[in-house]
Design an enzyme around this catalytic site. Structure first.
Site, short mmCIF file in Angstrom:
data_model
loop_
_atom_site.label_atom_id
_atom_site.label_comp_id
_atom_site.label_asym_id
_atom_site.label_seq_id
_atom_site.Cartn_x
_atom_site.Cartn_y
_atom_site.Cartn_z
N ASP A 69 0.69 -1.15 -0.05
CA ASP A 69 -0.02 -0.05 -0.09
C ASP A 69 0.85 1.26 -0.03
OD1 ASP A 69 -2.12 1.51 0.34
OD2 ASP A 69 -2.15 1.59 2.55
N ASP A 91 -0.31 4.89 0.66
CA ASP A 91 -0.66 5.86 1.96
C ASP A 91 -0.98 5.16 3.27
OD1 ASP A 91 -0.68 7.41 -0.35
OD2 ASP A 91 -2.97 7.97 -0.20
N ASP A 125 -1.77 -0.58 5.88
CA ASP A 125 -2.15 -0.18 7.33
C ASP A 125 -3.52 -0.17 7.65
OD1 ASP A 125 -2.86 3.46 6.86
OD2 ASP A 125 -2.51 1.86 5.23
#
Length: 379
Positions: A8, A10, A130
């Site tokens: 990922d 961001d 995240d």
């Protein structure tokens, strides 16, 4: 087959910027702490293909125009490349609203090319992200998740009860890239593997960096004893549970165990950087055994051993060759086995012990070395 890290952007490579979470201005750009240090090491030292996967809600609309996204994104990618971090592909879903679409994480519409089992080893691949959607993406891809859980609002360090079923997908949970690097570096050589056919059901747990612990149960006492030698003298932690059609004969159980064990070794040695690759050894009383092994990615067996007895214990001596041939084919290694002596028990036990010692030498890894033991550039 290639292993993949689906990463990922961001919240993982860069910090997110609430309240919009859109990184649409350089003033919002902040790289995740120590990401460069450890993602650079991962890219240089470990054999993974890097793939970026990101949701960017409404990218290209008036609310989130390309002109604000692209300069920042291009800067990020160039900064990564300058540190030796190269992504083979960047998959960005920009749909908004997104109900019913299969391209947005955790759906895998953007990633269907990676489902090719001939090219990609998803079982030993990871999604690094995240959010819960990254964990869900890992489950949908049938790989594992490394959850960089840096936002207490996402669960306070634990997966929320609503998604507790995802717990088994999470290989590790952390807030630091250093821990991710150490996990990937040290955790590659522990595998669980199953091989089920109409004739046998075999389950294997293997730790190449173990201490010699063994839990062997194949239904064949002498075979168990020989497999125990591999674990103890090779300093491998090894569990082998096999249920086969012993009411017919021993052939399928021994053959399929050899195949399954070889497959487990192939998985555990997916990253061969820093390992010795070769091994050999060993005498036992009057018997002399020599086993040469090369985990070079090609299978071959040279067998120079003869046995005068039809069986040792309940194990047919003709199956010794067959076991090592099955292992060589599945592990994609060269084996050169030679033995001479007078006592048949001593001869085959010497072979198994020499095999264990050869494996121990070959899989030994220098933690400070990034050397791939070949001039070809690929093993």
């Amino acid at each position: 087959m290639k292993r993949v890290l689906f990463i990922d952007r961001d919240g993982t490579i860069i910090n997110e910027a609430p309240p919009t979470y859109q990184i649409d201005d350089f003033s919002k750009l902040e790289f995740y702490p120590y990401m460069f240090t450890y993602l650079t090491k991962i890219a240089a030292e470990l054999d993974y293909e890097l793939v970026m996967v990101s949701n960017q809600d409404g990218l290209g609309t008036d609310a989130f125009p390309e002109s604000t996204f692209t300069p920042v994104h291009d800067f990020i990618m160039k900064a990564l490349e300058n540190e030796g971090i190269h992504f083979s592909a960047v998959h960005i879903d920009r749909s908004f609203p997104h109900e019913g679409l299969d391209t947005r994480k955790p759906s895998i519409g953007m990633l269907k090319d990676y489902l090719d089992k001939e090219k990609y080893d998803l079982e030993n691949s990871y999604v690094i992200g995240d959010r819960i959607t990254d964990v869900q993406l890992a489950k949908n891809l049938a790989c594992k998740a490394i959850w960089l859980n840096n936002d207490p609002s996402l669960g306070g360090g634990e997966i929320a009860d609503a998604v507790e079923a995802l717990r088994e997908v999470v290989a590790m949970e952390t807030t630091e890239w250093k821990a991710i690097y150490e996990f990937l570096k040290q955790g590659l050589r522990v595998v669980e593997h199953e091989r089920y056919t109409h004739e046998t059901k075999i389950s294997i747990k293997l730790n190449l960096d173990g201490t010699g612990k063994a839990d062997i149960a194949t239904g064949l006492g002498f075979f168990d004893h020989m497999l125990d030698q591999i674990a103890r003298h090779g300093k491998l932690d090894m569990t082998v549970h096999a249920k086969g059609d012993l009411h017919i004969d021993e052939h399928h159980t021994i053959e399929d165990t050899g195949i399954a064990l070889g497959e487990a070794f192939a998985k555990a040695l997916a990253d061969k950087r820093g390992m010795e690759r070769y091994g050999f050894a060993l005498p036992m009383d009057e018997a002399e055994a020599k086993v040469l092994v090369d985990f070079g990615g090609r299978n071959w067996l040279v067998w120079n051993a003869e046995f005068k007895r039809e069986k040792i214990g309940e194990m047919p001596t003709e199956m010794f060759f067959h076991f090592f041939k099955s292992f060589s084919d599945a592990a994609k290694c060269n084996l050169n086995i030679e033995c001479k002596g007078d006592n048949e028990h001593h001869k085959i036990e010497a072979i198994f012990k020499a095999f264990a010692k050869a494996i121990r030498m070959a899989v030994k890894r220098d933690p400070f070395s990034n050397h791939l033991p070949t001039t070809k550039g690929l093993l």
